[in-house]
Design a protein around this motif. Structure first.
Motif, PDB file in Angstrom:
ATOM      1  N   GLY A 153       0.470   2.164   5.977  1.00 21.77           N
ATOM      2  CA  GLY A 153       1.632   2.303   5.086  1.00 21.77           C
ATOM      3  C   GLY A 153       2.014   3.652   4.934  1.00 21.77           C
ATOM      4  N   VAL A 154       0.983   4.463   4.613  1.00 23.86           N
ATOM      5  CA  VAL A 154       1.257   5.757   4.249  1.00 23.86           C
ATOM      6  C   VAL A 154       1.876   6.340   5.410  1.00 23.86           C
ATOM      7  CG1 VAL A 154       0.509   8.000   3.406  1.00 23.86           C
ATOM      8  CG2 VAL A 154      -0.206   6.010   2.104  1.00 23.86           C
ATOM      9  N   LEU A 155       1.252   6.264   6.543  1.00 22.21           N
ATOM     10  CA  LEU A 155       1.658   6.959   7.640  1.00 22.21           C
ATOM     11  C   LEU A 155       3.164   6.527   8.226  1.00 22.21           C
ATOM     12  CD1 LEU A 155      -1.456   6.741   9.936  1.00 22.21           C
ATOM     13  CD2 LEU A 155      -0.507   8.724   8.774  1.00 22.21           C
TER      14      LEU A 155
ATOM     15  N   THR B  83      -0.351  11.424  12.300  1.00 23.66           N
ATOM     16  CA  THR B  83      -0.603   9.859  12.385  1.00 23.66           C
ATOM     17  C   THR B  83      -1.679   9.657  13.612  1.00 23.66           C
ATOM     18  OG1 THR B  83       1.732   9.452  11.818  1.00 23.66           O
ATOM     19  CG2 THR B  83       0.752   7.741  13.200  1.00 23.66           C
ATOM     20  N   ILE B  84      -1.510  10.394  14.430  1.00 22.05           N
ATOM     21  CA  ILE B  84      -2.424  10.323  15.627  1.00 22.05           C
ATOM     22  C   ILE B  84      -3.795  10.743  15.224  1.00 22.05           C
ATOM     23  CG2 ILE B  84      -2.961  11.036  18.084  1.00 22.05           C
ATOM     24  CD1 ILE B  84       0.231  11.164  18.604  1.00 22.05           C
ATOM     25  N   LEU B  85      -3.775  11.762  14.756  1.00 18.84           N
ATOM     26  CA  LEU B  85      -5.158  12.087  14.164  1.00 18.84           C
ATOM     27  C   LEU B  85      -5.828  11.176  13.445  1.00 18.84           C
ATOM     28  CD1 LEU B  85      -4.735  16.239  13.741  1.00 18.84           C
ATOM     29  CD2 LEU B  85      -5.969  14.953  15.674  1.00 18.84           C
ATOM     30  N   VAL B  86      -5.156  10.776  12.272  1.00 16.83           N
ATOM     31  CA  VAL B  86      -5.731   9.972  11.361  1.00 16.83           C
ATOM     32  C   VAL B  86      -6.043   8.684  11.840  1.00 16.83           C
ATOM     33  CG1 VAL B  86      -5.221   8.509   9.226  1.00 16.83           C
ATOM     34  CG2 VAL B  86      -4.476  11.036   9.179  1.00 16.83           C
ATOM     35  N   THR B  87      -5.389   8.071  12.798  1.00 14.99           N
ATOM     36  CA  THR B  87      -5.940   6.767  13.462  1.00 14.99           C
ATOM     37  C   THR B  87      -7.069   7.057  14.212  1.00 14.99           C
ATOM     38  OG1 THR B  87      -3.373   6.426  13.762  1.00 14.99           O
ATOM     39  CG2 THR B  87      -4.736   5.015  15.195  1.00 14.99           C
ATOM     40  N   ALA B  88      -7.149   8.199  14.971  1.00 19.56           N
ATOM     41  CA  ALA B  88      -8.495   8.436  15.669  1.00 19.56           C
ATOM     42  C   ALA B  88      -9.402   8.416  14.761  1.00 19.56           C
ATOM     43  CB  ALA B  88      -8.173   9.715  16.532  1.00 19.56           C
ATOM     44  N   LEU B  89      -9.536   9.184  13.853  1.00 18.57           N
ATOM     45  CA  LEU B  89     -10.660   9.313  12.764  1.00 18.57           C
ATOM     46  C   LEU B  89     -10.704   7.984  12.316  1.00 18.57           C
ATOM     47  CD1 LEU B  89      -9.611  12.557  10.793  1.00 18.57           C
ATOM     48  CD2 LEU B  89     -11.768  12.108  12.288  1.00 18.57           C
TER      49      LEU B  89
ATOM     50  N   GLY C 181       0.762  -1.136   0.043  1.00 21.48           N
ATOM     51  CA  GLY C 181      -0.130   0.102  -0.034  1.00 21.48           C
ATOM     52  C   GLY C 181       0.909   1.203  -0.038  1.00 21.48           C
ATOM     53  N   ALA C 182       1.897   1.025   0.886  1.00 17.42           N
ATOM     54  CA  ALA C 182       2.603   2.324   0.821  1.00 17.42           C
ATOM     55  C   ALA C 182       3.464   2.545  -0.567  1.00 17.42           C
ATOM     56  CB  ALA C 182       3.861   1.909   2.107  1.00 17.42           C
TER      57      ALA C 182
END
Lengths: 291, 365
Positions: free
Chosen positions: A205-207, A145-151, A45-46
């Motif tokens: 992967g992107v993160l 990273t943290i924000l996207v994970t939470a979302l 994916g990355a």
């Protein structure tokens, strides 16, 4: 001050472990199979995102490129289940373990022959930027990273709690036979879940790529994500995430304050300790079959 | 088709079906023993390698094929065997002491790990062994005074009763040594399978719940299987150490564990013969690829040597193909072919059709 910086970095990398672990847990919950190629799906994916985004490849804008890569990997995940995994339906569990390990090698070879084996860097709009906060600097990549994970976690929760497919997936994960009898298309649900875990893997992967270079062997990170999933109890989505964050935080702390070598072993030591004391993980949801 | 009339219980559990199959095994061992006179040095070295892989494969076969537990970290036990043997020999002990010690160390460590591990169901065990592998790998680096750390360690030449078994100077001796070990272990393994212990392994593999209901101590049986499997793998590790002669932790990578799994799966799960078939395949395929590379380069001008990871990829594809189309492996295919000829012309294609089944769940809800 040092400690806070370590903690934030640890939580951010823990989020990535957690997301990969989330991919395992999604598939395990729905199909009772473990996808040992999850780490390699993250890697692929990355690389696909890199292929779309980087200026020497397709050069798309960052967000559309990543979304396109996620959609493509969703298709790859769906296809893997539809055309390969479904063939061994009903075979013992370890057949799938061996099959997915082999698939991981195939994915690694594909990525290696397209993008080569030397490390590449994904061009992100927030590369290398930091936000000063008092006397410490926090990387924008960590915050994203943290924000996207939470979302993503919220979105997944909403998907399973409210959508028709999500509810069907929950039913199938509790009892496939019963779900099939009441009309849930179990096979298609399984494929959709595989696709979904492909999407989650791409985002992880992107993160991961936004924090450093990637090469086709970064999929071995999947082993650490396993530890995260096991610590959280293999069937629990929030558990996987928390297990990932625990590992992500302990690793840099062990590297800083404990003798060398312990840091690399720490995720596995924690995992073995959890397995010995609480074999079903810290957030157990599964129970052994009883007569 | 020959039908054997059995007149005693001993006849029923005999290792060999009849005198013919006994003679065939004897002939096979005789041919293998005569191999150093028949082939050159290069092929003898390959044969030795195959024997060592078969030994390690038998170790994993006992675990995966006969007791139904998956280990993704068996390279760790190869490493323990190799390092125990080499370190003790470097300390001046003779091979006849260090070799059993290698099995003992690997076996005890395996049994120790197994006691918590066997309480876990399939998938947890697989992951725990993977984690164990990483820990052992790091330990090898940390314990530098014993293991030589990153630099590596030398496995000294073997000498028993004044006879030298050096891998380079006396390859034929070393080959015979490996052959003796493999024959003895195979014989012990085959006998184990017809003993109550071996039967209880099979019972636990096929249904843990019914085995328990029949009075089998599942935890002990599994731990025993794990320990025995690790001991066999430890023996293979010790021999592998001597075969490579100078090695460091990189010899026992995670790919070795995967290759071992490949040996047992492609060979045929649940058959001792499968470990040998798999070992032959895994040592022959790289040679075949090398030959094919040469052919492709010479006759088509195509350079596929420049593609790294091609053989791993080929292995992986073979593995996927076997799991989907022939889950019983090479040995299973061999048995089917044999039955087809024995029954000719009565064999029907549907005789071996897989039963349709649904997911066998391990969950309660």
């Amino acid at each position: 001050m040092d400690l806070i910086q370590l903690l934030i970095g640890g939580v951010a990398s823990g989020c990535i472990y957690g997301l990969v672990a989330l991919g395992f847990v999604l598939i395990y919950k729905a199909t009772e199979g473990v996808n040992f190629a999850q780490g390699d799906m993250m890697m692929l994916g990355a690389f696909i995102a890199l292929g779309f985004v980087n200026s020497d490849h397709f050069g798309l804008a960052f967000i559309p490129g990543v979304l396109l890569a996620a959609a493509l990997m969703g298709g790859v995940g769906y296809g893997i289940d539809r055309f390969i995994v479904r063939q061994i339906f009903g075979q013992p569990q370890f057949a799938l373990v061996i099959l997915t390990i082999a698939l991981g090698f195939v994915l690694r070879f594909i990525a290696g022959s397209i993008w080569g084996y030397s490390p590449l860097v994904l061009e992100t709009p927030f590369a290398g930027q930091t936000v000063p906060l008092g006397r410490i600097n926090i990387g924008v990549a960590d915050i994203v990273t943290i924000l996207v994970t939470a979302l993503l976690t919220l979105a997944l929760w909403g998907f399973f709690a409210y959508t028709r497919i999500g509810l069907a997936a929950q039913a199938a994960s509790q009892n496939q036979m019963a779900a099939y009898i009441v009309g849930v298309p179990v096979k298609r649900i399984n494929s959709i879940i595989w696709g979904l875990s492909g999407v989650v893997a791409t985002i992880a992967g992107v993160l991961f790529a936004s924090k450093g270079a990637i090469d086709p062997n970064v999929g071995l990170l999947g082993i650490k994500a396993f530890a995260a999933a096991v610590i959280g109890g293999f069937g629990s989505l929030p558990g996987a995430l928390l297990g990932g964050i625990l590992i992500g935080v302990v690793e840099p702390l062990a590297a800083r304050y404990l003798p060398g070598g312990i840091s690399q072993m720490s995720p596995y030591i924690i995992m073995l300790a959890v397995l010995v004391t609480r074999p079903n993980g810290l957030f157990a949801q599964m129970h052994a079959k009883k007569v | 088709m020959k039908v054997i009339f059995k007149t005693s219980y001993d006849r029923d559990i005999d290792l060999h079906k009849d005198g013919w199959s006994r003679a065939r095994i004897a002939a096979l061992v005789a041919v293998l023993a005569a191999l150093p006179f028949l082939v050159g040095e290069y092929y003898l070295a390959e044969a030795t390698n195959t024997l060592i892989w078969a030994l390690a494969g038998m170790g994993l076969m006992l675990l995966v094929g006969h007791s139904g537990q998956v280990s993704l970290g068996h390279a760790a036990f190869l490493a323990i065997g190799a390092y125990t043997d080499a370190a003790l020999m470097n300390a001046g002990l003779p091979f006849l002491v260090t070799f059993p010690a290698a099995a003992l160390a690997a076996g005890l460590f395996g049994a120790l790990v197994a006691i918590p591990a066997v309480r876990m169901s399939g998938i947890y065990l697989a992951i725990a062994t993977l984690a164990l592998f990483v820990i052992v790998e790091e330990m090898v680096i940390i314990l530098e005074p014993i293991t030589g750390g990153v630099g590596g360690i030398m496995a000294p030449a073997i000498e028993i009763a004044g006879i030298n078994f050096d891998r380079y100077a006396n390859l034929d001796h070393f080959y015979w040594l490996c052959l003796t070990v493999v024959v003895l272990v195979t014989w012990g393994y085959a006998n184990l399978l017809r003993s109550p212990t071996g039967r209880s392994f099979l019972a636990v593999r096929d249904s843990e719940v019914s085995a328990r209901a029949l009075g089998i101590n599942v935890t002990r049986t599994r731990a025993l299987a794990f320990g025995l499997s690790c001991a066999m793998t430890g023996l293979a590790g010790a021999l592998m150490g001597h075969y490579i002669a100078f090695f460091n932790y990189e010899l026992f990578s995670v790919f070795i564990s995967i290759n071992l799994l490949l040996v047992v799966t492609i060979g045929g799960l649940g058959f001792i013969q499968g470990a040998f078939f798999g070992a032959i395949l895994i040592t022959a395929v790289p040679q075949l690829i090398a030959i094919l590379r040469g052919v492709a380069r010479d006759s088509f001008g195509l350079d596929i040597g420049g593609m790294p990871g091609l053989d791993t990829m080929l292995f992986a594809m073979i593995l996927v193909g076997f799991i989907i189309y022939e889950p019983t492996g090479l040995y299973g295919r061999w048995l089917k072919t044999k039955v087809w000829f024995e029954l000719f012309p009565l064999a029907r294609r549907d005789m071996f059709r897989r039963q349709k089944s649904y997911l066998k769940t391990e969950r309660q809800k």
